[in-house]
Design an enzyme around this catalytic site. Sequence first.
Site, short mmCIF file in Angstrom:
data_model
loop_
_atom_site.label_atom_id
_atom_site.label_comp_id
_atom_site.label_asym_id
_atom_site.label_seq_id
_atom_site.Cartn_x
_atom_site.Cartn_y
_atom_site.Cartn_z
N TYR A 218 -60.01 149.82 -7.93
CA TYR A 218 -59.97 151.04 -7.10
C TYR A 218 -60.71 150.81 -5.77
O TYR A 218 -60.21 151.20 -4.71
CB TYR A 218 -60.62 152.16 -7.91
N LYS B 61 -58.96 151.10 -2.18
CA LYS B 61 -59.43 152.10 -1.21
C LYS B 61 -59.99 151.44 0.05
O LYS B 61 -59.92 152.01 1.15
CB LYS B 61 -60.46 153.03 -1.86
#
Length: 277
Positions: A167, A171
Amino acid sequence: MTTPLAGRVALVTGSGRGIGREIALKLAAAGASVVVNDLDKDVAEQTAADIAAAGGKATACAGSVTDPGFAQRFVDTATDTYGGLHVVVNNAGYTWDTVVQKMTDEQWDDILDVHLKAPFRILRAAQPVISAAVKAERAAGVPRVTRKVVNISSVAGTAGNAGQINYSSAKAGVTGLTRTLAKEWGRYDVTVNCVAFGLIRTRLTEAPADGDASIDVDGRQIKVGVNPDLLARLETGIPLGRAGTPAEAAGAVYLFCQPESDYVSGQVVVCGGGFDG
Ligand SMILES: NC(=O)c1ccc[n+]([C@@H]2O[C@H](COP(=O)([O-])OP(=O)(O)OC[C@H]3O[C@@H](n4cnc5c(N)ncnc54)[C@H](O)[C@@H]3O)[C@@H](O)[C@H]2O)c1
């Protein structure tokens, strides 16, 4: 209420719940026609129905942003239904956490796909529409229209977060995508910015990690949520002393959608109550 976005058409991914839903409601309240997307058809339709009930304009375009044909269908829904495209908010996503030594290729790929590849595909599909519209507007001599892209990141992307290597990497990629596209699309009068959230109370963060909250992705049940004790500890590290609400998160996105931000592009703003990772 004033409607600064009247006549604008907005795409918002993952807007059946949480932050995305609040973004869709806010853009619609400001006068935009909104194409609501979600993996789950019922919640996407509910957001669209709630917008219509409040006097706004919205249509649902359900489906996973990771489907290869999705981006074109999403952009086509905007142009076929409302005749244009002015705002794109890449918000959809979920988390699938573990430490690096336990993370599978599937976990890595799925999270990179939903948070990074899907926004890339949507923006790639939007380019011909935006380019043609700008060309036509300039030829007609109409006043300049500043279009807006807002990509959603996280403090996990700007500062890293243990247990979220997939993640955090995705991101962080979103910030690169943002800054690059801001440089490519300035010539179309498009601003491209990014909002990186800290801790916002949604299904993603609120449900107990050992409880039942899960997201169904292609038939797989992936648990979401943060342990309540951890959540309480995280909140003590936030200068404002609490997690944000989805409406507050949507407010930060709206800053980049309104005409007052027409000369701000390529920026990453943290919306975290003073916590930036
Ligand atoms: N909540 C937080 O604290 C927080 C912090 C940082 C970043 N974010 C980011 O904010 C965004 C919104 O998260 P949220 O907290 O509102 O979560 P949420 O789970 O409440 O809402 C996300 C929505 O996206 C949808 N979705 C997930 N995968 C999808 C897919 N493949 N295609 C279409 N829709 C899909 C879900 O069905 C859900 O309705 C995400 O990108 C998330 O990573 C959230």
